[in-house]
Design an enzyme around this catalytic site. Structure first.
Site, PDB file in Angstrom:
ATOM      1  N   HIS A  79       0.800  -1.299  -0.085  1.00 20.90           N
ATOM      2  CA  HIS A  79       0.113  -0.108   0.015  1.00 20.90           C
ATOM      3  C   HIS A  79       1.117   1.286  -0.141  1.00 20.90           C
ATOM      4  O   HIS A  79       2.040   1.344   0.520  1.00 20.90           O
ATOM      5  CB  HIS A  79      -0.883   0.242   1.255  1.00 20.90           C
ATOM      6  CG  HIS A  79      -1.531  -1.080   1.629  1.00 20.90           C
ATOM      7  ND1 HIS A  79      -1.300  -1.807   2.939  1.00 20.90           N
ATOM      8  CD2 HIS A  79      -2.428  -1.991   1.198  1.00 20.90           C
ATOM      9  CE1 HIS A  79      -2.156  -2.921   2.917  1.00 20.90           C
ATOM     10  NE2 HIS A  79      -2.573  -2.902   1.567  1.00 20.90           N
ATOM     11  N   HIS A  81       1.137   4.398   2.000  1.00 18.88           N
ATOM     12  CA  HIS A  81       0.698   4.902   3.361  1.00 18.88           C
ATOM     13  C   HIS A  81       0.869   6.374   3.379  1.00 18.88           C
ATOM     14  O   HIS A  81       1.613   7.135   2.498  1.00 18.88           O
ATOM     15  CB  HIS A  81       1.627   4.355   4.434  1.00 18.88           C
ATOM     16  CG  HIS A  81       1.088   2.957   4.830  1.00 18.88           C
ATOM     17  ND1 HIS A  81       0.790   2.735   6.043  1.00 18.88           N
ATOM     18  CD2 HIS A  81       0.980   1.991   4.015  1.00 18.88           C
ATOM     19  CE1 HIS A  81       0.283   1.375   6.189  1.00 18.88           C
ATOM     20  NE2 HIS A  81       0.462   0.905   4.781  1.00 18.88           N
ATOM     21  N   HIS A  97      -3.362   4.109   5.666  1.00 20.38           N
ATOM     22  CA  HIS A  97      -3.194   4.258   4.125  1.00 20.38           C
ATOM     23  C   HIS A  97      -3.564   5.683   3.500  1.00 20.38           C
ATOM     24  O   HIS A  97      -4.194   6.360   4.149  1.00 20.38           O
ATOM     25  CB  HIS A  97      -4.203   3.362   3.575  1.00 20.38           C
ATOM     26  CG  HIS A  97      -4.079   1.825   3.904  1.00 20.38           C
ATOM     27  ND1 HIS A  97      -4.594   0.570   3.212  1.00 20.38           N
ATOM     28  CD2 HIS A  97      -2.942   1.325   4.467  1.00 20.38           C
ATOM     29  CE1 HIS A  97      -4.090  -0.278   3.917  1.00 20.38           C
ATOM     30  NE2 HIS A  97      -3.167  -0.071   4.305  1.00 20.38           N
ATOM     31  N   HIS A 105     -11.100   0.983   3.533  1.00 18.29           N
ATOM     32  CA  HIS A 105     -10.089   0.171   2.757  1.00 18.29           C
ATOM     33  C   HIS A 105     -10.751  -0.883   1.963  1.00 18.29           C
ATOM     34  O   HIS A 105     -11.726  -1.626   2.388  1.00 18.29           O
ATOM     35  CB  HIS A 105      -9.248  -0.723   3.663  1.00 18.29           C
ATOM     36  CG  HIS A 105      -8.279  -1.547   3.162  1.00 18.29           C
ATOM     37  ND1 HIS A 105      -7.174  -1.088   2.515  1.00 18.29           N
ATOM     38  CD2 HIS A 105      -8.226  -3.039   2.966  1.00 18.29           C
ATOM     39  CE1 HIS A 105      -6.573  -2.140   2.023  1.00 18.29           C
ATOM     40  NE2 HIS A 105      -7.224  -3.295   2.165  1.00 18.29           N
ATOM     41  N   HIS A 114      -9.314   3.132  -0.365  1.00 15.20           N
ATOM     42  CA  HIS A 114      -8.453   4.088  -0.104  1.00 15.20           C
ATOM     43  C   HIS A 114      -7.716   4.259  -1.497  1.00 15.20           C
ATOM     44  O   HIS A 114      -7.191   3.340  -2.223  1.00 15.20           O
ATOM     45  CB  HIS A 114      -7.419   3.658   0.849  1.00 15.20           C
ATOM     46  CG  HIS A 114      -8.018   3.451   2.113  1.00 15.20           C
ATOM     47  ND1 HIS A 114      -7.360   2.464   3.037  1.00 15.20           N
ATOM     48  CD2 HIS A 114      -8.878   3.956   2.732  1.00 15.20           C
ATOM     49  CE1 HIS A 114      -8.188   2.480   4.206  1.00 15.20           C
ATOM     50  NE2 HIS A 114      -9.102   3.324   4.007  1.00 15.20           N
ATOM     51  N   ASP A 117      -4.629   2.197  -1.917  1.00 20.83           N
ATOM     52  CA  ASP A 117      -4.662   0.611  -1.966  1.00 20.83           C
ATOM     53  C   ASP A 117      -4.167   0.207  -3.324  1.00 20.83           C
ATOM     54  O   ASP A 117      -4.302   0.821  -4.529  1.00 20.83           O
ATOM     55  CB  ASP A 117      -6.139   0.193  -1.697  1.00 20.83           C
ATOM     56  CG  ASP A 117      -6.591   0.471  -0.468  1.00 20.83           C
ATOM     57  OD1 ASP A 117      -5.920   0.727   0.469  1.00 20.83           O
ATOM     58  OD2 ASP A 117      -8.059   0.502  -0.400  1.00 20.83           O
ATOM     59  N   HIS A 159       3.277  -5.732   3.912  1.00 18.55           N
ATOM     60  CA  HIS A 159       2.867  -6.271   4.958  1.00 18.55           C
ATOM     61  C   HIS A 159       3.180  -7.763   4.873  1.00 18.55           C
ATOM     62  O   HIS A 159       3.761  -8.475   4.092  1.00 18.55           O
ATOM     63  CB  HIS A 159       1.240  -6.197   5.004  1.00 18.55           C
ATOM     64  CG  HIS A 159       0.858  -4.767   5.344  1.00 18.55           C
ATOM     65  ND1 HIS A 159       0.681  -4.153   6.569  1.00 18.55           N
ATOM     66  CD2 HIS A 159       0.886  -3.866   4.392  1.00 18.55           C
ATOM     67  CE1 HIS A 159       0.334  -2.971   6.584  1.00 18.55           C
ATOM     68  NE2 HIS A 159       0.543  -2.631   5.273  1.00 18.55           N
ATOM     69  N   ARG A 176       3.449  -4.699   9.551  1.00 20.81           N
ATOM     70  CA  ARG A 176       4.218  -4.003   8.431  1.00 20.81           C
ATOM     71  C   ARG A 176       5.764  -4.436   8.552  1.00 20.81           C
ATOM     72  O   ARG A 176       6.249  -4.250   9.458  1.00 20.81           O
ATOM     73  CB  ARG A 176       4.413  -2.410   8.734  1.00 20.81           C
ATOM     74  CG  ARG A 176       2.818  -2.064   8.885  1.00 20.81           C
ATOM     75  CD  ARG A 176       2.805  -0.770   9.399  1.00 20.81           C
ATOM     76  NE  ARG A 176       1.347  -0.300   9.557  1.00 20.81           N
ATOM     77  CZ  ARG A 176       0.869   1.131   9.600  1.00 20.81           C
ATOM     78  NH1 ARG A 176       1.813   2.081   9.718  1.00 20.81           N
ATOM     79  NH2 ARG A 176      -0.367   1.375   9.593  1.00 20.81           N
TER      80      ARG A 176
END
Ligand SMILES: [Cu+2]
Ligand SMILES: [Zn+2]
Length: 184
Positions: A79, A81, A97, A105, A114, A117, A159, A176
């Protein structure tokens, strides 16, 4: 500045990607804050550099390449962030995000998604990844609502688990494990 602006190879890269739409009017930024290409180091939870991300903007959006090693094999959430800060080991400094449109999300979430995403990426059995994902939802051009160059910058995150594309706020993708500052 951690990200490098690589103006010299810009035209070549746009040509390779077939995204020449901005080729004629793109400028090498004077401020270094808005650009058509970004390269940034990717670090793991120990703060060790394990690879690199490259973002290139063309007429169909932003293409993101991630090339790294030393990651757990399998599918991983990936993603953009909301903050440009990667402080190991948890990378909470990167915030949630990138979500300037205030949605929930996930591509499969009726209240989603988002703008940060992205599709999952696949790490090979040997722990390496060389993946390319594209998104038309963000821009590298400063001043736009969906620009990654907002006040607090932006980062890219890998992730521990796959993103299920529907669970708010992060697709149930777990810890993460790697982070790259793409805008400060
Ligand atoms: Cu994330
Ligand atoms: Zn999200």
């Amino acid at each position: 500045m951690k990200q490098k602006v690589v103006g010299a190879v810009l035209i070549t890269v746009l040509f390779i990607l077939g995204g020449c739409g901005k080729g004629s009017n793109s400028k090498i930024p004077v401020s270094g804050k808005s650009t058509d290409m970004i390269e940034a180091p990717l670090i793991n939870t120990e703060g060790t550099e394990i690879g690199e991300v490259t973002l290139t903007e063309g007429k169909n959006g932003v293409t993101i390449r991630v090339a790294a090693e030393g990651l757990p094999p399998g599918e991983h959430g990936f993603h953009i962030h909301e903050k440009g800060e990667c402080i190991p080991p948890k990378f909470e400094s990167a915030g949630g995000h990138f979500n300037p449109t205030h949605k929930e999300h996930g591509f499969d979430n009726p209240k989603g998604f988002h703008l940060g995403d992205l599709p999952n990426i696949e790490v090979a059995e040997d722990g390496t990844v060389d993946a390319i994902v594209s998104t038309a939802n963000v821009t590298l051009q400063q001043g736009e609502e969906n620009s990654i160059f907002d006040e607090d910058g932006s980062s890219l995150m890998i992730h521990a688990k796959a993103d299920d594309y529907k669970t708010d706020p992060a697709g149930n993708s777990g810890d993460r494990i790697a982070c790259a500052v793409i805008a400060e």
